[in-house]
Design a protein around this motif. Structure first.
Motif, PDB file in Angstrom:
ATOM      1  N   TYR A  71      12.012 -16.628  31.803  1.00  0.00           N
ATOM      2  CA  TYR A  71      11.873 -15.167  31.838  1.00  0.00           C
ATOM      3  C   TYR A  71      10.407 -14.803  32.067  1.00  0.00           C
ATOM      4  O   TYR A  71       9.667 -14.527  31.131  1.00  0.00           O
ATOM      5  CB  TYR A  71      12.373 -14.547  30.535  1.00  0.00           C
ATOM      6  CG  TYR A  71      13.774 -14.967  30.178  1.00  0.00           C
ATOM      7  CD1 TYR A  71      14.870 -14.398  30.825  1.00  0.00           C
ATOM      8  CD2 TYR A  71      14.011 -15.939  29.213  1.00  0.00           C
ATOM      9  CE1 TYR A  71      16.162 -14.790  30.515  1.00  0.00           C
ATOM     10  CE2 TYR A  71      15.297 -16.334  28.890  1.00  0.00           C
ATOM     11  CZ  TYR A  71      16.357 -15.755  29.550  1.00  0.00           C
ATOM     12  OH  TYR A  71      17.636 -16.142  29.239  1.00  0.00           O
ATOM     13  N   SER A  72      10.005 -14.772  33.317  1.00  0.00           N
ATOM     14  CA  SER A  72       8.595 -14.563  33.645  1.00  0.00           C
ATOM     15  C   SER A  72       8.087 -13.166  33.281  1.00  0.00           C
ATOM     16  O   SER A  72       6.886 -12.981  33.086  1.00  0.00           O
ATOM     17  CB  SER A  72       8.359 -14.834  35.129  1.00  0.00           C
ATOM     18  OG  SER A  72       9.130 -13.955  35.926  1.00  0.00           O
ATOM     19  N   LYS A  73       8.976 -12.191  33.182  1.00  0.00           N
ATOM     20  CA  LYS A  73       8.556 -10.829  32.862  1.00  0.00           C
ATOM     21  C   LYS A  73       8.388 -10.586  31.357  1.00  0.00           C
ATOM     22  O   LYS A  73       7.814  -9.588  30.952  1.00  0.00           O
ATOM     23  CB  LYS A  73       9.573  -9.817  33.404  1.00  0.00           C
ATOM     24  CG  LYS A  73       9.556  -9.676  34.905  1.00  0.00           C
ATOM     25  CD  LYS A  73      10.612  -8.725  35.432  1.00  0.00           C
ATOM     26  CE  LYS A  73      10.840  -7.518  34.571  1.00  0.00           C
ATOM     27  NZ  LYS A  73      11.854  -6.601  35.086  1.00  0.00           N
ATOM     28  N   VAL A  74       8.877 -11.488  30.548  1.00  0.00           N
ATOM     29  CA  VAL A  74       8.802 -11.316  29.098  1.00  0.00           C
ATOM     30  C   VAL A  74       7.363 -11.528  28.629  1.00  0.00           C
ATOM     31  O   VAL A  74       6.704 -12.479  29.029  1.00  0.00           O
ATOM     32  CB  VAL A  74       9.758 -12.290  28.381  1.00  0.00           C
ATOM     33  CG1 VAL A  74       9.500 -12.327  26.888  1.00  0.00           C
ATOM     34  CG2 VAL A  74      11.195 -11.893  28.637  1.00  0.00           C
ATOM     35  N   ARG A  75       6.904 -10.623  27.785  1.00  0.00           N
ATOM     36  CA  ARG A  75       5.576 -10.753  27.173  1.00  0.00           C
ATOM     37  C   ARG A  75       5.725 -11.524  25.871  1.00  0.00           C
ATOM     38  O   ARG A  75       6.582 -11.203  25.062  1.00  0.00           O
ATOM     39  CB  ARG A  75       4.999  -9.362  26.902  1.00  0.00           C
ATOM     40  CG  ARG A  75       3.623  -9.366  26.303  1.00  0.00           C
ATOM     41  CD  ARG A  75       3.098  -7.920  26.192  1.00  0.00           C
ATOM     42  NE  ARG A  75       2.112  -7.844  25.151  1.00  0.00           N
ATOM     43  CZ  ARG A  75       2.333  -7.509  23.898  1.00  0.00           C
ATOM     44  NH1 ARG A  75       3.542  -7.171  23.499  1.00  0.00           N
ATOM     45  NH2 ARG A  75       1.349  -7.479  23.019  1.00  0.00           N
ATOM     46  N   LEU A  76       4.892 -12.528  25.687  1.00  0.00           N
ATOM     47  CA  LEU A  76       4.966 -13.362  24.486  1.00  0.00           C
ATOM     48  C   LEU A  76       3.820 -13.045  23.543  1.00  0.00           C
ATOM     49  O   LEU A  76       2.682 -12.843  23.982  1.00  0.00           O
ATOM     50  CB  LEU A  76       4.899 -14.835  24.866  1.00  0.00           C
ATOM     51  CG  LEU A  76       6.007 -15.340  25.788  1.00  0.00           C
ATOM     52  CD1 LEU A  76       5.716 -16.777  26.198  1.00  0.00           C
ATOM     53  CD2 LEU A  76       7.355 -15.234  25.122  1.00  0.00           C
ATOM     54  N   VAL A  77       4.130 -12.994  22.248  1.00  0.00           N
ATOM     55  CA  VAL A  77       3.115 -12.943  21.205  1.00  0.00           C
ATOM     56  C   VAL A  77       3.397 -14.108  20.271  1.00  0.00           C
ATOM     57  O   VAL A  77       4.559 -14.472  20.050  1.00  0.00           O
ATOM     58  CB  VAL A  77       3.089 -11.596  20.452  1.00  0.00           C
ATOM     59  CG1 VAL A  77       2.646 -10.476  21.368  1.00  0.00           C
ATOM     60  CG2 VAL A  77       4.428 -11.261  19.839  1.00  0.00           C
ATOM     61  N   TYR A  78       2.340 -14.706  19.763  1.00  0.00           N
ATOM     62  CA  TYR A  78       2.493 -15.925  18.977  1.00  0.00           C
ATOM     63  C   TYR A  78       2.237 -15.667  17.499  1.00  0.00           C
ATOM     64  O   TYR A  78       1.245 -15.048  17.131  1.00  0.00           O
ATOM     65  CB  TYR A  78       1.543 -17.007  19.501  1.00  0.00           C
ATOM     66  CG  TYR A  78       1.926 -17.446  20.888  1.00  0.00           C
ATOM     67  CD1 TYR A  78       2.857 -18.462  21.068  1.00  0.00           C
ATOM     68  CD2 TYR A  78       1.408 -16.830  22.011  1.00  0.00           C
ATOM     69  CE1 TYR A  78       3.240 -18.857  22.342  1.00  0.00           C
ATOM     70  CE2 TYR A  78       1.787 -17.218  23.283  1.00  0.00           C
ATOM     71  CZ  TYR A  78       2.699 -18.228  23.436  1.00  0.00           C
ATOM     72  OH  TYR A  78       3.083 -18.609  24.687  1.00  0.00           O
ATOM     73  N   GLY A  79       3.176 -16.136  16.687  1.00  0.00           N
ATOM     74  CA  GLY A  79       3.082 -16.006  15.248  1.00  0.00           C
ATOM     75  C   GLY A  79       4.409 -16.379  14.631  1.00  0.00           C
ATOM     76  O   GLY A  79       5.329 -16.815  15.319  1.00  0.00           O
ATOM     77  N   ASP A  80       4.497 -16.203  13.327  1.00  0.00           N
ATOM     78  CA  ASP A  80       5.757 -16.463  12.638  1.00  0.00           C
ATOM     79  C   ASP A  80       6.117 -15.247  11.794  1.00  0.00           C
ATOM     80  O   ASP A  80       5.460 -14.201  11.893  1.00  0.00           O
ATOM     81  CB  ASP A  80       5.678 -17.743  11.802  1.00  0.00           C
ATOM     82  CG  ASP A  80       4.574 -17.711  10.763  1.00  0.00           C
ATOM     83  OD1 ASP A  80       4.151 -16.613  10.359  1.00  0.00           O
ATOM     84  OD2 ASP A  80       4.137 -18.786  10.337  1.00  0.00           O
TER      85      ASP A  80
END
Length: 84
Positions: A48-57
């Protein structure tokens, strides 16, 4: 213009199916996914190239609150367990 979506749990079974459905039925939606690490993020980004990712839990309360403020809809599809 579509909805702005924020979601947790999209690397899991139910969340992954939901992300697939959102992407297929509503490609105009802006989707942000909280993922735990770059390995999980890479799997989402590959599909899913359009999805914005944020990293955390789930302990990243400030990050989750900030993303929720910026979203029209928040989906929480992650497990209830939080590691001590």
């Amino acid at each position: 213009m579509g909805l702005i979506i924020s979601s947790t749990g999209t690397t899991g079974y139910i969340g992954g199916d939901a992300l697939y459905l959102f992407n297929e039925v509503h490609p105009e939606w802006e989707i942000t996914c909280l993922v735990r690490n770059s390995d999980k993020g890479a799997k989402v980004a590959k599909q899913y190239s359009k999805v914005r990712l944020v990293y955390g839990d789930l302990d990243a309360v400030d990050l989750i609150e900030e993303e929720a403020k910026n979203a029209d809809v928040v989906f929480r599809m992650s497990q209830n367990t939080i590691s001590p």
